[in-house]
Design a protein around this motif. Structure first.
Motif, PDB file in Angstrom:
ATOM      1  N   ALA A 182      -7.717   6.559  -4.680  1.00  0.00           N
ATOM      2  CA  ALA A 182      -7.525   6.050  -6.041  1.00  0.00           C
ATOM      3  C   ALA A 182      -6.498   4.924  -6.066  1.00  0.00           C
ATOM      4  O   ALA A 182      -6.658   3.939  -6.809  1.00  0.00           O
ATOM      5  CB  ALA A 182      -7.083   7.191  -6.959  1.00  0.00           C
ATOM      6  N   TYR A 183      -5.443   5.053  -5.257  1.00  0.00           N
ATOM      7  CA  TYR A 183      -4.429   3.991  -5.222  1.00  0.00           C
ATOM      8  C   TYR A 183      -5.022   2.713  -4.645  1.00  0.00           C
ATOM      9  O   TYR A 183      -4.818   1.609  -5.185  1.00  0.00           O
ATOM     10  CB  TYR A 183      -3.228   4.434  -4.390  1.00  0.00           C
ATOM     11  N   LEU A 184      -5.763   2.831  -3.553  1.00  0.00           N
ATOM     12  CA  LEU A 184      -6.334   1.642  -2.915  1.00  0.00           C
ATOM     13  C   LEU A 184      -7.447   1.028  -3.750  1.00  0.00           C
ATOM     14  O   LEU A 184      -7.781  -0.148  -3.567  1.00  0.00           O
ATOM     15  CB  LEU A 184      -6.840   2.002  -1.518  1.00  0.00           C
ATOM     16  N   ALA A 185      -8.018   1.801  -4.663  1.00  0.00           N
ATOM     17  CA  ALA A 185      -9.028   1.233  -5.556  1.00  0.00           C
ATOM     18  C   ALA A 185      -8.408   0.228  -6.519  1.00  0.00           C
ATOM     19  O   ALA A 185      -9.081  -0.710  -6.975  1.00  0.00           O
ATOM     20  CB  ALA A 185      -9.721   2.347  -6.338  1.00  0.00           C
ATOM     21  N   ASP A 186      -7.119   0.401  -6.813  1.00  0.00           N
ATOM     22  CA  ASP A 186      -6.426  -0.493  -7.744  1.00  0.00           C
ATOM     23  C   ASP A 186      -5.498  -1.480  -7.046  1.00  0.00           C
ATOM     24  O   ASP A 186      -4.967  -2.391  -7.689  1.00  0.00           O
ATOM     25  CB  ASP A 186      -5.603   0.328  -8.740  1.00  0.00           C
ATOM     26  N   HIS A 187      -5.276  -1.279  -5.739  1.00  0.00           N
ATOM     27  CA  HIS A 187      -4.359  -2.144  -5.001  1.00  0.00           C
ATOM     28  C   HIS A 187      -5.025  -2.540  -3.679  1.00  0.00           C
ATOM     29  O   HIS A 187      -5.436  -1.661  -2.918  1.00  0.00           O
ATOM     30  CB  HIS A 187      -3.041  -1.427  -4.701  1.00  0.00           C
ATOM     31  N   PRO A 188      -5.120  -3.826  -3.384  1.00  0.00           N
ATOM     32  CA  PRO A 188      -5.734  -4.249  -2.119  1.00  0.00           C
ATOM     33  C   PRO A 188      -4.983  -3.657  -0.927  1.00  0.00           C
ATOM     34  O   PRO A 188      -3.745  -3.664  -0.890  1.00  0.00           O
ATOM     35  CB  PRO A 188      -5.599  -5.779  -2.151  1.00  0.00           C
ATOM     36  N   ALA A 189      -5.715  -3.125   0.025  1.00  0.00           N
ATOM     37  CA  ALA A 189      -5.084  -2.534   1.204  1.00  0.00           C
ATOM     38  C   ALA A 189      -4.358  -3.608   1.999  1.00  0.00           C
ATOM     39  O   ALA A 189      -4.861  -4.729   2.155  1.00  0.00           O
ATOM     40  CB  ALA A 189      -6.135  -1.860   2.076  1.00  0.00           C
ATOM     41  N   PRO A 190      -3.158  -3.319   2.500  1.00  0.00           N
ATOM     42  CA  PRO A 190      -2.430  -4.311   3.303  1.00  0.00           C
ATOM     43  C   PRO A 190      -3.179  -4.610   4.596  1.00  0.00           C
ATOM     44  O   PRO A 190      -3.773  -3.722   5.205  1.00  0.00           O
ATOM     45  CB  PRO A 190      -1.086  -3.629   3.569  1.00  0.00           C
ATOM     46  N   SER A 191      -3.126  -5.868   5.007  1.00  0.00           N
ATOM     47  CA  SER A 191      -3.782  -6.266   6.254  1.00  0.00           C
ATOM     48  C   SER A 191      -2.776  -6.479   7.376  1.00  0.00           C
ATOM     49  O   SER A 191      -3.159  -6.581   8.537  1.00  0.00           O
ATOM     50  CB  SER A 191      -4.593  -7.550   6.037  1.00  0.00           C
ATOM     51  N   LYS A 192      -1.494  -6.569   7.021  1.00  0.00           N
ATOM     52  CA  LYS A 192      -0.427  -6.703   8.018  1.00  0.00           C
ATOM     53  C   LYS A 192       0.801  -5.969   7.491  1.00  0.00           C
ATOM     54  O   LYS A 192       0.922  -5.717   6.279  1.00  0.00           O
ATOM     55  CB  LYS A 192      -0.119  -8.171   8.300  1.00  0.00           C
ATOM     56  N   PRO A 193       1.730  -5.579   8.368  1.00  0.00           N
ATOM     57  CA  PRO A 193       2.872  -4.770   7.935  1.00  0.00           C
ATOM     58  C   PRO A 193       3.665  -5.361   6.777  1.00  0.00           C
ATOM     59  O   PRO A 193       4.086  -4.630   5.873  1.00  0.00           O
ATOM     60  CB  PRO A 193       3.721  -4.667   9.205  1.00  0.00           C
ATOM     61  N   SER A 194       3.880  -6.660   6.760  1.00  0.00           N
ATOM     62  CA  SER A 194       4.691  -7.253   5.693  1.00  0.00           C
ATOM     63  C   SER A 194       4.041  -7.101   4.322  1.00  0.00           C
ATOM     64  O   SER A 194       4.728  -7.139   3.292  1.00  0.00           O
ATOM     65  CB  SER A 194       4.952  -8.733   5.990  1.00  0.00           C
ATOM     66  N   ASP A 195       2.714  -6.905   4.282  1.00  0.00           N
ATOM     67  CA  ASP A 195       2.036  -6.709   2.998  1.00  0.00           C
ATOM     68  C   ASP A 195       2.498  -5.426   2.305  1.00  0.00           C
ATOM     69  O   ASP A 195       2.383  -5.301   1.078  1.00  0.00           O
ATOM     70  CB  ASP A 195       0.518  -6.644   3.198  1.00  0.00           C
ATOM     71  N   VAL A 196       3.012  -4.480   3.088  1.00  0.00           N
ATOM     72  CA  VAL A 196       3.449  -3.204   2.513  1.00  0.00           C
ATOM     73  C   VAL A 196       4.575  -3.424   1.513  1.00  0.00           C
ATOM     74  O   VAL A 196       4.730  -2.657   0.549  1.00  0.00           O
ATOM     75  CB  VAL A 196       3.895  -2.243   3.638  1.00  0.00           C
ATOM     76  N   LEU A 197       5.366  -4.475   1.714  1.00  0.00           N
ATOM     77  CA  LEU A 197       6.488  -4.744   0.823  1.00  0.00           C
ATOM     78  C   LEU A 197       6.041  -5.034  -0.605  1.00  0.00           C
ATOM     79  O   LEU A 197       6.845  -4.956  -1.542  1.00  0.00           O
ATOM     80  CB  LEU A 197       7.308  -5.921   1.365  1.00  0.00           C
ATOM     81  N   GLU A 198       4.780  -5.373  -0.788  1.00  0.00           N
ATOM     82  CA  GLU A 198       4.256  -5.657  -2.122  1.00  0.00           C
ATOM     83  C   GLU A 198       3.645  -4.415  -2.774  1.00  0.00           C
ATOM     84  O   GLU A 198       3.120  -4.498  -3.884  1.00  0.00           O
ATOM     85  CB  GLU A 198       3.189  -6.761  -2.032  1.00  0.00           C
ATOM     86  N   HIS A 199       3.729  -3.279  -2.105  1.00  0.00           N
ATOM     87  CA  HIS A 199       3.093  -2.057  -2.604  1.00  0.00           C
ATOM     88  C   HIS A 199       4.128  -1.036  -3.074  1.00  0.00           C
ATOM     89  O   HIS A 199       5.305  -1.076  -2.688  1.00  0.00           O
ATOM     90  CB  HIS A 199       2.242  -1.421  -1.492  1.00  0.00           C
ATOM     91  N   ASP A 200       3.655  -0.112  -3.912  1.00  0.00           N
ATOM     92  CA  ASP A 200       4.459   1.068  -4.232  1.00  0.00           C
ATOM     93  C   ASP A 200       4.523   1.942  -2.984  1.00  0.00           C
ATOM     94  O   ASP A 200       3.525   2.091  -2.261  1.00  0.00           O
ATOM     95  CB  ASP A 200       3.818   1.863  -5.372  1.00  0.00           C
ATOM     96  N   THR A 201       5.672   2.522  -2.733  1.00  0.00           N
ATOM     97  CA  THR A 201       5.832   3.341  -1.529  1.00  0.00           C
ATOM     98  C   THR A 201       6.599   4.620  -1.850  1.00  0.00           C
ATOM     99  O   THR A 201       7.350   4.693  -2.826  1.00  0.00           O
ATOM    100  CB  THR A 201       6.580   2.573  -0.423  1.00  0.00           C
ATOM    101  N   ILE A 202       6.386   5.618  -1.004  1.00  0.00           N
ATOM    102  CA  ILE A 202       7.129   6.881  -1.075  1.00  0.00           C
ATOM    103  C   ILE A 202       7.813   7.066   0.270  1.00  0.00           C
ATOM    104  O   ILE A 202       7.164   6.955   1.322  1.00  0.00           O
ATOM    105  CB  ILE A 202       6.213   8.080  -1.362  1.00  0.00           C
ATOM    106  N   VAL A 203       9.115   7.334   0.257  1.00  0.00           N
ATOM    107  CA  VAL A 203       9.866   7.457   1.504  1.00  0.00           C
ATOM    108  C   VAL A 203      10.714   8.727   1.476  1.00  0.00           C
ATOM    109  O   VAL A 203      10.969   9.311   0.419  1.00  0.00           O
ATOM    110  CB  VAL A 203      10.781   6.231   1.737  1.00  0.00           C
ATOM    111  N   CYS A 204      11.164   9.133   2.658  1.00  0.00           N
ATOM    112  CA  CYS A 204      12.029  10.306   2.800  1.00  0.00           C
ATOM    113  C   CYS A 204      13.469   9.872   3.058  1.00  0.00           C
ATOM    114  O   CYS A 204      13.713   8.907   3.796  1.00  0.00           O
ATOM    115  CB  CYS A 204      11.558  11.175   3.971  1.00  0.00           C
ATOM    116  N   ARG A 205      14.394  10.615   2.463  1.00  0.00           N
ATOM    117  CA  ARG A 205      15.802  10.424   2.778  1.00  0.00           C
ATOM    118  C   ARG A 205      16.212  11.481   3.803  1.00  0.00           C
ATOM    119  O   ARG A 205      15.931  12.670   3.628  1.00  0.00           O
ATOM    120  CB  ARG A 205      16.666  10.568   1.529  1.00  0.00           C
TER     121      ARG A 205
END
Length: 327
Positions: A182-205
């Motif tokens: 569902a997320y990728l249906a609304d957001h183009p999948a990144p094609s290179k690592p730097s593209d991830v910076l333009e996406h919403d992300t979930i990370v662990c502390r």
């Protein structure tokens, strides 16, 4: 044990020869009793005579053709037979307890190891070993298992204290980037690592250091890179991270052993499949001086079997990079 009975050297010697007498009484033959006990007929005869001497009464009436129990022998058999059988059964049961997995087993481990390995394996372990009493502490920091009363722990990597024994249950693996369909249906999948910076992300502390763990991506052909997601949603454990990813909150980087079934079932999609984060192997470790109890041995072998099944499952995904990094 009867009230007032005290076991001492004299009472202990009274038991000598009792197994031989019981065997002779059952077989009505010194020869057959000796064969059963693995001794000579003369040794069997001497043992019974010594018992009779200590009791002060004959137990067996001997003749050249046969033998029979005296009245005292029959009475002694009626009392000593069941008592000795109970003693033998108690001894066998106690010996069985020493080798049968049972009793308390206290474990400590990081959240990711619990979520990805231990929790999925618990149901079958409990079914196989219902007498093991598990107590599990999920820690975000390294703890002294001896000082804190743990029987064993699970940890990443090979750098463990010198006074512990480590058993590898999972070889080096990887973390992978995933997102919900569902997320990728609304957001183009990144094609290179730097593209991830333009996406919403979930990370662990990290619960150990308190810092947000960066994504140190590597690719066999394209080298490596570090991604520090911008304005991510921060969580404290892998399970919450995976749950938010499934519900379409963005891209996350999770251990393959936590998400491989979700990838297989299509609930998550592998993002940047040629990039991954290497993970160190996972070990069960325990103090050298304690060794493995039957309960711990059963737990370790169960986890190793479970992880071997998991390894086969990841291979079935058909991803070449999985084979490369998990080797």
């Amino acid at each position: 044990m009867k009230r007032g009975f005290k076991m001492d050297a004299r009472s202990r010697s009274l038991l000598d020869g009792v197994p031989v007498f019981l065997a002779v009484a059952e077989t009505r033959s010194f020869t057959r009793a000796a064969q059963r006990l693995g001794i000579s007929p003369s040794a069997a005869s001497q043992a019974v005579r010594a018992l009779e001497a200590r009791l002060g009464t004959p137990l067996i009436a001997r003749s050249t053709r046969s033998l029979s129990l005296t009245a005292a022998g029959a009475a002694y058999l009626d009392q000593a037979g069941p008592a000795f059988a109970a003693l033998a059964n108690a001894t066998l049961e106690a010996a069985g307890r020493s080798t049968r997995p049972a009793g308390p087993l206290r474990l400590t481990m990081p959240r990711s190891a619990y979520d990805g390995i231990v929790a999925p394996a618990l149901m079958t372990f409990r079914q196989a070993y219902p007498d093991v009493e598990l107590e599990i502490e999920v820690e975000g920091r390294l703890v002294d298992i001896v000082e804190n009363g743990f029987d064993a722990g699970l940890r990443y990597g090979d750098l463990l204290a010198k006074d512990v024994t480590a058993v590898k249950i999972l070889p080096a693996s990887i973390s992978v980037l995933t997102a919900a369909p569902a997320y990728l249906a609304d957001h183009p999948a990144p094609s290179k690592p730097s593209d991830v910076l333009e996406h919403d992300t979930i990370v662990c502390r990290s619960r150990t250091t308190g810092i947000i763990v960066p994504w140190l991506l590597v690719a066999e052909e394209n080298g490596s890179c570090r991604i520090d997601p911008r304005a991510p949603t921060v969580v404290g454990d892998m399970a919450t991270q995976v749950d938010l990813t499934i519900h379409g909150h963005g891209i996350s980087c999770s251990s393959l052993y936590c998400v491989h079934e979700l990838l297989r079932d299509g609930k998550l999609i592998h993002v940047l499949p040629h990039w991954s984060v290497p993970l160190e192997p996972i070990h069960v470790f325990y103090p050298n001086r304690r060794g493995q109890t039957p309960a711990l041995r059963a737990f370790v072998e169960h986890l190793r079997a479970f992880c071997s099944t998991w390894t086969a499952g990841t291979a079935s995904l058909g991803k070449e990079h999985v084979h490369h990094h998990a080797a």
